[in-house]
Motif scaffolding. Structure first.
Motif, PDB file in Angstrom:
ATOM      1  N   ALA A 146      13.287 -22.081  49.190  1.00 41.28           N
ATOM      2  CA  ALA A 146      14.018 -21.235  50.146  1.00 41.28           C
ATOM      3  C   ALA A 146      13.013 -20.381  50.896  1.00 41.28           C
ATOM      4  CB  ALA A 146      15.040 -20.347  49.429  1.00 41.28           C
ATOM      5  N   PHE A 147      13.384 -19.968  52.102  1.00 40.12           N
ATOM      6  CA  PHE A 147      12.529 -19.102  52.923  1.00 40.12           C
ATOM      7  C   PHE A 147      13.416 -18.263  53.826  1.00 40.12           C
ATOM      8  CE2 PHE A 147      10.189 -18.434  56.966  1.00 40.12           C
ATOM      9  CZ  PHE A 147       9.174 -17.614  56.471  1.00 40.12           C
ATOM     10  N   GLY A 148      13.187 -16.957  53.837  1.00 48.15           N
ATOM     11  CA  GLY A 148      13.966 -16.101  54.706  1.00 48.15           C
ATOM     12  C   GLY A 148      14.046 -14.684  54.172  1.00 48.15           C
ATOM     13  N   PRO A 149      14.829 -13.827  54.842  1.00 47.00           N
ATOM     14  CA  PRO A 149      14.986 -12.448  54.385  1.00 47.00           C
ATOM     15  C   PRO A 149      15.617 -12.405  52.993  1.00 47.00           C
ATOM     16  CG  PRO A 149      15.824 -12.730  56.627  1.00 47.00           C
ATOM     17  CD  PRO A 149      15.564 -14.096  56.101  1.00 47.00           C
ATOM     18  N   PRO A 150      15.250 -11.410  52.178  1.00 52.87           N
ATOM     19  CA  PRO A 150      15.780 -11.332  50.811  1.00 52.87           C
ATOM     20  C   PRO A 150      17.301 -11.381  50.741  1.00 52.87           C
ATOM     21  CG  PRO A 150      13.982  -9.788  51.072  1.00 52.87           C
ATOM     22  CD  PRO A 150      14.245 -10.359  52.438  1.00 52.87           C
ATOM     23  N   ALA A 151      17.984 -10.706  51.669  1.00 55.50           N
ATOM     24  CA  ALA A 151      19.451 -10.661  51.623  1.00 55.50           C
ATOM     25  C   ALA A 151      20.071 -12.038  51.823  1.00 55.50           C
ATOM     26  CB  ALA A 151      19.982  -9.688  52.680  1.00 55.50           C
ATOM     27  N   GLU A 152      19.342 -12.933  52.488  1.00 58.27           N
ATOM     28  CA  GLU A 152      19.861 -14.274  52.736  1.00 58.27           C
ATOM     29  C   GLU A 152      19.397 -15.280  51.676  1.00 58.27           C
ATOM     30  OE1 GLU A 152      18.817 -15.487  56.663  1.00 58.27           O
ATOM     31  OE2 GLU A 152      19.620 -13.674  57.604  1.00 58.27           O
ATOM     32  N   VAL A 153      18.339 -14.943  50.956  1.00 57.58           N
ATOM     33  CA  VAL A 153      17.718 -15.913  50.051  1.00 57.58           C
ATOM     34  C   VAL A 153      18.122 -15.706  48.594  1.00 57.58           C
ATOM     35  CG1 VAL A 153      15.498 -16.600  49.033  1.00 57.58           C
ATOM     36  CG2 VAL A 153      15.742 -16.419  51.521  1.00 57.58           C
ATOM     37  N   LEU A 154      18.066 -14.451  48.125  1.00 59.89           N
ATOM     38  CA  LEU A 154      18.298 -14.202  46.698  1.00 59.89           C
ATOM     39  C   LEU A 154      19.783 -14.334  46.357  1.00 59.89           C
ATOM     40  CD1 LEU A 154      15.997 -11.243  45.614  1.00 59.89           C
ATOM     41  CD2 LEU A 154      15.780 -13.663  45.051  1.00 59.89           C
ATOM     42  N   SER A 155      20.090 -15.309  45.550  1.00 60.89           N
ATOM     43  CA  SER A 155      21.461 -15.507  45.099  1.00 60.89           C
ATOM     44  C   SER A 155      21.448 -15.802  43.610  1.00 60.89           C
ATOM     45  CB  SER A 155      22.120 -16.675  45.847  1.00 60.89           C
ATOM     46  OG  SER A 155      21.522 -17.909  45.471  1.00 60.89           O
ATOM     47  N   ARG A 156      22.595 -15.606  42.982  1.00 63.40           N
ATOM     48  CA  ARG A 156      22.715 -15.872  41.551  1.00 63.40           C
ATOM     49  C   ARG A 156      22.427 -17.337  41.242  1.00 63.40           C
ATOM     50  NH1 ARG A 156      28.365 -14.346  39.002  1.00 63.40           N
ATOM     51  NH2 ARG A 156      28.983 -15.989  40.441  1.00 63.40           N
ATOM     52  N   ASP A 157      22.940 -18.228  42.070  1.00 63.46           N
ATOM     53  CA  ASP A 157      22.746 -19.658  41.818  1.00 63.46           C
ATOM     54  C   ASP A 157      21.280 -20.054  41.938  1.00 63.46           C
ATOM     55  OD1 ASP A 157      25.430 -19.953  41.383  1.00 63.46           O
ATOM     56  OD2 ASP A 157      25.891 -20.705  43.393  1.00 63.46           O
ATOM     57  N   LEU A 158      20.581 -19.544  42.968  1.00 59.53           N
ATOM     58  CA  LEU A 158      19.172 -19.882  43.162  1.00 59.53           C
ATOM     59  C   LEU A 158      18.334 -19.400  41.981  1.00 59.53           C
ATOM     60  CD1 LEU A 158      16.837 -20.866  45.092  1.00 59.53           C
ATOM     61  CD2 LEU A 158      16.642 -18.460  45.770  1.00 59.53           C
ATOM     62  N   ILE A 159      18.549 -18.152  41.565  1.00 56.06           N
ATOM     63  CA  ILE A 159      17.751 -17.589  40.470  1.00 56.06           C
ATOM     64  C   ILE A 159      18.028 -18.333  39.166  1.00 56.06           C
ATOM     65  CG2 ILE A 159      17.325 -15.510  39.113  1.00 56.06           C
ATOM     66  CD1 ILE A 159      18.060 -13.928  41.686  1.00 56.06           C
ATOM     67  N   HIS A 160      19.287 -18.638  38.916  1.00 59.94           N
ATOM     68  CA  HIS A 160      19.624 -19.364  37.689  1.00 59.94           C
ATOM     69  C   HIS A 160      19.010 -20.759  37.694  1.00 59.94           C
ATOM     70  CE1 HIS A 160      22.149 -21.672  34.843  1.00 59.94           C
ATOM     71  NE2 HIS A 160      22.127 -20.539  34.155  1.00 59.94           N
ATOM     72  N   ARG A 161      19.029 -21.401  38.849  1.00 60.10           N
ATOM     73  CA  ARG A 161      18.477 -22.760  38.952  1.00 60.10           C
ATOM     74  C   ARG A 161      16.972 -22.767  38.722  1.00 60.10           C
ATOM     75  NH1 ARG A 161      16.749 -25.254  43.609  1.00 60.10           N
ATOM     76  NH2 ARG A 161      17.891 -23.777  44.924  1.00 60.10           N
ATOM     77  N   LEU A 162      16.263 -21.747  39.234  1.00 60.01           N
ATOM     78  CA  LEU A 162      14.802 -21.721  39.125  1.00 60.01           C
ATOM     79  C   LEU A 162      14.324 -21.162  37.791  1.00 60.01           C
ATOM     80  CD1 LEU A 162      13.694 -20.541  42.669  1.00 60.01           C
ATOM     81  CD2 LEU A 162      13.565 -22.839  41.730  1.00 60.01           C
ATOM     82  N   TYR A 163      14.961 -20.093  37.333  1.00 62.89           N
ATOM     83  CA  TYR A 163      14.465 -19.382  36.154  1.00 62.89           C
ATOM     84  C   TYR A 163      15.244 -19.703  34.877  1.00 62.89           C
ATOM     85  CZ  TYR A 163      11.781 -16.490  39.418  1.00 62.89           C
ATOM     86  OH  TYR A 163      10.910 -16.045  40.385  1.00 62.89           O
ATOM     87  N   HIS A 164      16.405 -20.330  35.023  1.00 63.58           N
ATOM     88  CA  HIS A 164      17.226 -20.724  33.874  1.00 63.58           C
ATOM     89  C   HIS A 164      17.642 -19.530  33.026  1.00 63.58           C
ATOM     90  CE1 HIS A 164      16.129 -24.803  34.965  1.00 63.58           C
ATOM     91  NE2 HIS A 164      14.856 -24.488  34.861  1.00 63.58           N
ATOM     92  N   VAL A 165      17.967 -18.432  33.696  1.00 65.88           N
ATOM     93  CA  VAL A 165      18.522 -17.261  33.015  1.00 65.88           C
ATOM     94  C   VAL A 165      19.740 -16.793  33.798  1.00 65.88           C
ATOM     95  CG1 VAL A 165      16.349 -16.479  31.995  1.00 65.88           C
ATOM     96  CG2 VAL A 165      16.971 -15.703  34.281  1.00 65.88           C
ATOM     97  N   PRO A 166      20.771 -16.284  33.096  1.00 68.79           N
ATOM     98  CA  PRO A 166      21.944 -15.760  33.807  1.00 68.79           C
ATOM     99  C   PRO A 166      21.634 -14.401  34.429  1.00 68.79           C
ATOM    100  CG  PRO A 166      22.199 -15.480  31.444  1.00 68.79           C
ATOM    101  CD  PRO A 166      20.927 -16.246  31.634  1.00 68.79           C
ATOM    102  N   VAL A 167      22.102 -14.187  35.634  1.00 65.69           N
ATOM    103  CA  VAL A 167      21.871 -12.925  36.335  1.00 65.69           C
ATOM    104  C   VAL A 167      23.107 -12.548  37.133  1.00 65.69           C
ATOM    105  CG1 VAL A 167      19.378 -13.310  36.568  1.00 65.69           C
ATOM    106  CG2 VAL A 167      20.916 -14.026  38.409  1.00 65.69           C
ATOM    107  N   ASP A 168      23.178 -11.288  37.476  1.00 60.87           N
ATOM    108  CA  ASP A 168      24.078 -10.803  38.517  1.00 60.87           C
ATOM    109  C   ASP A 168      23.222 -10.336  39.681  1.00 60.87           C
ATOM    110  OD1 ASP A 168      26.543 -11.254  37.365  1.00 60.87           O
ATOM    111  OD2 ASP A 168      26.665  -9.263  36.428  1.00 60.87           O
ATOM    112  N   VAL A 169      23.664 -10.598  40.903  1.00 63.46           N
ATOM    113  CA  VAL A 169      22.973 -10.116  42.088  1.00 63.46           C
ATOM    114  C   VAL A 169      23.901  -9.154  42.820  1.00 63.46           C
ATOM    115  CG1 VAL A 169      21.901 -10.729  44.287  1.00 63.46           C
ATOM    116  CG2 VAL A 169      21.606 -12.225  42.301  1.00 63.46           C
TER     117      VAL A 169
END
Length: 273
Positions: free
Chosen positions: A216-239
């Motif tokens: 992904a590439f772009g401003p943080p508000a458009e890039v950081l999502s729960r699904d992206l972080i979970h897919r990359l880091y394999h940890v549950p998060v809330d955004v």
């Protein structure tokens, strides 16, 4: 502008970075995030010319990086690697002055000395000026090396985990100064950070790497999502989002801890038996 065209890095059969295409604009702070081993440090080393490109190319303000002109290429770069170990018999001020190594003569000019002191003062570490650098803590060395990089007056800033050894106050100081100088000086700045919230707070653009590829590439508000972080880091998060609309990440435990009162009651009951 820093342009990456089909940038690919391989060592033997191992692919570090694959087919990266990016345009990074002057006056913006770009932060690379991603799990360990996904090519973040390798990318910075390649941009500095330490790792040869397997395929593709890099241009800075229209000038290509070429193997036979790496010395000239690096003169326009402020590079701060992960390793801040300095076994030098130099003071912190002397280390900062080395940021102007290419223009130093046998005699240190008043302007160079003044600029070095101002860099230390801007980062609130002027009190370290006379300290031997090998006696400094890891965090203090990071701040001194950052001051040295600032003194280079670069067109391109490359910082690999610049806040890894810093406490909260100095993390904010360094990132605030980096962001402000990037805007004022028109640098192209690229930093690797592991702290997703710090990255979201300061980055103009996020570069998200996973398995050596751009995810992904772009401003943080458009890039950081729960699904992206979970897919990359394999940890549950809330955004969530703060009052300025910037995202912040809260990691979630896989298992909920037992209630303290329940644990205390169980322990007391066992003891009484």
């Amino acid at each position: 502008m820093l342009e990456l065209h089909d940038l690919t890095l391989r060592i033997g059969e191992l692919t570090l970075v694959e087919g990266l295409n990016l345009q990074l604009h002057a006056g913006q702070l770009h932060v690379i995030i991603g799990p360990n081993g996904t090519g973040k440090t390798s990318l910075l080393r390649a941009l500095f010319g330490e790792l040869p490109l397997t395929r593709g190319g890099v241009r800075l303000h229209g000038t290509p990086m070429t193997p036979h002109a790496l010395t000239a290429w690096r003169q326009g770069i402020g590079y701060m690697p992960q390793n801040t170990q300095l076994d030098l018999d130099l003071s912190a001020l002397e280390v900062v002055v080395l940021g102007r190594l290419q223009r130093l003569s046998m005699r240190l000019s008043d302007d160079d000395l003044r600029a070095a002191l101002e860099a230390l003062q801007a980062l609130d570490i002027a009190h370290l000026a006379d300290r031997p650098v090998h006696t400094l803590s890891g965090g203090q060395r990071q701040m001194v090396l950052f001051a040295q990089v600032l003194l280079r007056q670069p067109r391109l800033m490359l910082l690999d985990e610049p806040v890894s050894a810093l406490d909260l106050k100095h993390q904010m100081q360094l990132m605030e100064h980096l962001q402000a100088q990037t805007t004022e000086q028109g640098w192209v700045s690229v930093a690797v950070l592991h702290d997703l919230n710090l990255a979201a707070q300061f980055a103009d653009q996020l570069i998200v790497l996973g398995d050596g590829r751009l995810q992904a590439f772009g401003p943080p508000a458009e890039v950081l999502s729960r699904d992206l972080i979970h897919r990359l880091y394999h940890v549950p998060v809330d955004v969530h989002h703060d009052r300025d609309g910037q995202p912040y990440v809260r990691t979630l435990r896989a298992t909920r801890p037992a209630a303290r009162e329940g644990v205390a009651h169980a322990v007391c009951g066992t003891t009484g038996a």
